[in-house]
Design a protein around this motif. Structure first.
Motif, PDB file in Angstrom:
ATOM      1  N   SER A  14       0.827  -1.379   0.038  1.00  0.00           N
ATOM      2  CA  SER A  14      -0.094   0.010  -0.071  1.00  0.00           C
ATOM      3  C   SER A  14       0.788   1.327  -0.220  1.00  0.00           C
ATOM      4  O   SER A  14       0.396   2.476  -0.316  1.00  0.00           O
ATOM      5  CB  SER A  14      -1.021   0.111   1.260  1.00  0.00           C
ATOM      6  OG  SER A  14      -0.281   0.024   2.300  1.00  0.00           O
ATOM      7  N   GLU A  15       2.208   1.128   0.479  1.00  0.00           N
ATOM      8  CA  GLU A  15       2.943   2.358   0.427  1.00  0.00           C
ATOM      9  C   GLU A  15       3.490   2.662  -1.111  1.00  0.00           C
ATOM     10  O   GLU A  15       3.862   3.659  -1.401  1.00  0.00           O
ATOM     11  CB  GLU A  15       4.045   2.025   1.187  1.00  0.00           C
ATOM     12  CG  GLU A  15       4.186   1.883   2.991  1.00  0.00           C
ATOM     13  CD  GLU A  15       5.136   1.668   3.486  1.00  0.00           C
ATOM     14  OE1 GLU A  15       6.339   2.160   3.297  1.00  0.00           O
ATOM     15  OE2 GLU A  15       4.960   0.871   4.533  1.00  0.00           O
ATOM     16  N   LEU A  16       3.553   1.652  -1.836  1.00  0.00           N
ATOM     17  CA  LEU A  16       3.790   1.818  -3.175  1.00  0.00           C
ATOM     18  C   LEU A  16       2.909   2.439  -4.030  1.00  0.00           C
ATOM     19  O   LEU A  16       2.046   1.497  -4.607  1.00  0.00           O
ATOM     20  CB  LEU A  16       4.270   0.487  -3.689  1.00  0.00           C
ATOM     21  CG  LEU A  16       5.354  -0.251  -2.850  1.00  0.00           C
ATOM     22  CD1 LEU A  16       5.628  -1.674  -3.371  1.00  0.00           C
ATOM     23  CD2 LEU A  16       6.396   0.420  -2.272  1.00  0.00           C
ATOM     24  N   THR A  17       2.628   3.632  -4.281  1.00  0.00           N
ATOM     25  CA  THR A  17       1.787   4.303  -4.743  1.00  0.00           C
ATOM     26  C   THR A  17       2.342   4.448  -6.359  1.00  0.00           C
ATOM     27  O   THR A  17       3.544   4.552  -6.697  1.00  0.00           O
ATOM     28  CB  THR A  17       1.339   5.888  -4.485  1.00  0.00           C
ATOM     29  OG1 THR A  17       2.465   6.449  -4.317  1.00  0.00           O
ATOM     30  CG2 THR A  17       0.943   5.630  -2.772  1.00  0.00           C
ATOM     31  N   GLY A  18       1.253   4.575  -7.378  1.00  0.00           N
ATOM     32  CA  GLY A  18       1.600   4.769  -8.592  1.00  0.00           C
ATOM     33  C   GLY A  18       2.566   6.081  -8.600  1.00  0.00           C
ATOM     34  O   GLY A  18       3.541   6.049  -9.577  1.00  0.00           O
ATOM     35  N   GLU A  19       2.276   7.156  -8.033  1.00  0.00           N
ATOM     36  CA  GLU A  19       2.890   8.328  -8.409  1.00  0.00           C
ATOM     37  C   GLU A  19       4.472   8.100  -7.724  1.00  0.00           C
ATOM     38  O   GLU A  19       5.209   8.583  -8.228  1.00  0.00           O
ATOM     39  CB  GLU A  19       2.186   9.270  -7.579  1.00  0.00           C
ATOM     40  CG  GLU A  19       2.750  11.010  -7.631  1.00  0.00           C
ATOM     41  CD  GLU A  19       3.925  11.130  -6.707  1.00  0.00           C
ATOM     42  OE1 GLU A  19       5.097  11.884  -7.256  1.00  0.00           O
ATOM     43  OE2 GLU A  19       4.159  10.460  -5.638  1.00  0.00           O
ATOM     44  N   SER A  20       4.436   7.323  -6.478  1.00  0.00           N
ATOM     45  CA  SER A  20       5.705   7.230  -6.038  1.00  0.00           C
ATOM     46  C   SER A  20       6.759   6.253  -6.839  1.00  0.00           C
ATOM     47  O   SER A  20       7.784   6.444  -6.804  1.00  0.00           O
ATOM     48  CB  SER A  20       5.733   6.676  -4.382  1.00  0.00           C
ATOM     49  OG  SER A  20       5.274   5.538  -4.455  1.00  0.00           O
ATOM     50  N   LEU A  21       6.055   5.283  -7.488  1.00  0.00           N
ATOM     51  CA  LEU A  21       6.822   4.343  -8.478  1.00  0.00           C
ATOM     52  C   LEU A  21       7.251   5.182  -9.521  1.00  0.00           C
ATOM     53  O   LEU A  21       8.433   5.082  -9.932  1.00  0.00           O
ATOM     54  CB  LEU A  21       5.871   3.476  -8.745  1.00  0.00           C
ATOM     55  CG  LEU A  21       5.727   2.241  -7.605  1.00  0.00           C
ATOM     56  CD1 LEU A  21       4.456   1.394  -8.038  1.00  0.00           C
ATOM     57  CD2 LEU A  21       6.578   1.330  -7.423  1.00  0.00           C
ATOM     58  N   ARG A  22       6.374   5.865 -10.174  1.00  0.00           N
ATOM     59  CA  ARG A  22       6.694   6.675 -11.511  1.00  0.00           C
ATOM     60  C   ARG A  22       8.026   7.570 -11.029  1.00  0.00           C
ATOM     61  O   ARG A  22       8.706   7.779 -11.848  1.00  0.00           O
ATOM     62  CB  ARG A  22       5.627   7.278 -11.934  1.00  0.00           C
ATOM     63  CG  ARG A  22       4.721   6.428 -12.755  1.00  0.00           C
ATOM     64  CD  ARG A  22       5.668   5.740 -13.835  1.00  0.00           C
ATOM     65  NE  ARG A  22       6.005   6.462 -15.014  1.00  0.00           N
ATOM     66  CZ  ARG A  22       5.528   6.437 -16.179  1.00  0.00           C
ATOM     67  NH1 ARG A  22       4.506   5.759 -16.392  1.00  0.00           N
ATOM     68  NH2 ARG A  22       6.285   7.099 -17.051  1.00  0.00           N
ATOM     69  N   ARG A  23       7.960   8.247 -10.002  1.00  0.00           N
ATOM     70  CA  ARG A  23       8.753   9.347  -9.531  1.00  0.00           C
ATOM     71  C   ARG A  23      10.095   8.658  -9.545  1.00  0.00           C
ATOM     72  O   ARG A  23      11.267   9.417  -9.653  1.00  0.00           O
ATOM     73  CB  ARG A  23       8.455   9.876  -8.123  1.00  0.00           C
ATOM     74  CG  ARG A  23       9.178  11.038  -7.655  1.00  0.00           C
ATOM     75  CD  ARG A  23       8.566  12.192  -6.898  1.00  0.00           C
ATOM     76  NE  ARG A  23       7.636  11.451  -5.899  1.00  0.00           N
ATOM     77  CZ  ARG A  23       7.576  10.887  -4.759  1.00  0.00           C
ATOM     78  NH1 ARG A  23       8.964  11.054  -4.064  1.00  0.00           N
ATOM     79  NH2 ARG A  23       6.544  10.208  -3.999  1.00  0.00           N
TER      80      ARG A  23
END
Ligand SMILES: [Mg+2]
Length: 172
Positions: A14-23
């Motif tokens: 749940s910590e691995l958001t799409g935004e944080s992965l793309r960043r």
């Protein structure tokens, strides 16, 4: 010598958001199935898992199931339910499954990350394959004494990398 330490640690997916992965430049997320995305006892994806995947998809992150499961059709069932591609009997930590998955996704290793709950399969395999490894806590250790023993064996790697948290911003 190849490292057993993950690139990052997280409490759960749940910590691995799409935004944080793309960043962080992750376009393809390879994911272990059992005790990473679902419990061993689960037969269907949870609503939370489906919502998490929708967020990844909305940010252009492709999820690929890379499972060592030997239960017939288990990974295939979850892949179909989630609408993603998969490989079971992946043989982690051997790198053949990683190479197959990358080719299948048309992705370079540097554009990928691998998330899993086990050091000696998920993390080691990712490190051998040149894919960034994200180690999560197993969803549920109870139910099989061997899981506790394995977790104990993994503790040094978890402790040595405990500062590599997902929310850490430096070094990308
Ligand atoms: Mg697992």
């Amino acid at each position: 010598m190849v490292s057993l330490l993950p690139w990052r640690q997280a409490g759960s997916i749940s910590e691995l958001t799409g935004e944080s992965l793309r960043r962080r430049g992750v376009r393809v997320l390879l994911a272990d199935l059992d005790n990473t995305l679902v419990r061993y006892s689960d037969q269907e994806p949870s609503a939370a898992l489906t919502e998490w995947l929708a967020d990844l998809t909305a940010h252009g992150v492709t999820l690929f199931l890379l499972s060592n499961s030997r239960k017939p059709a288990r990974a295939a069932h979850f892949a179909q339910a989630l609408g993603v591609d998969y490989l079971d009997h992946a043989g982690k930590p051997k790198t053949g499954g990683f190479a197959w998955a990358l080719a299948r996704c048309g992705a370079r290793a540097e554009d990928c990350a691998m998330v899993g709950d086990q050091v000696f399969t998920d993390v080691l395999g990712a490190n051998l394959a040149g894919v960034r490894a994200i180690l999560v806590e197993p969803i549920r250790l109870a139910g099989n004494p061997g899981r506790y023993l394995r977790y104990w064996a993994e503790l040094p790697a978890r402790l040595l990398s405990r500062k590599r948290t997902w929310d850490r911003e430096e070094e990308g």
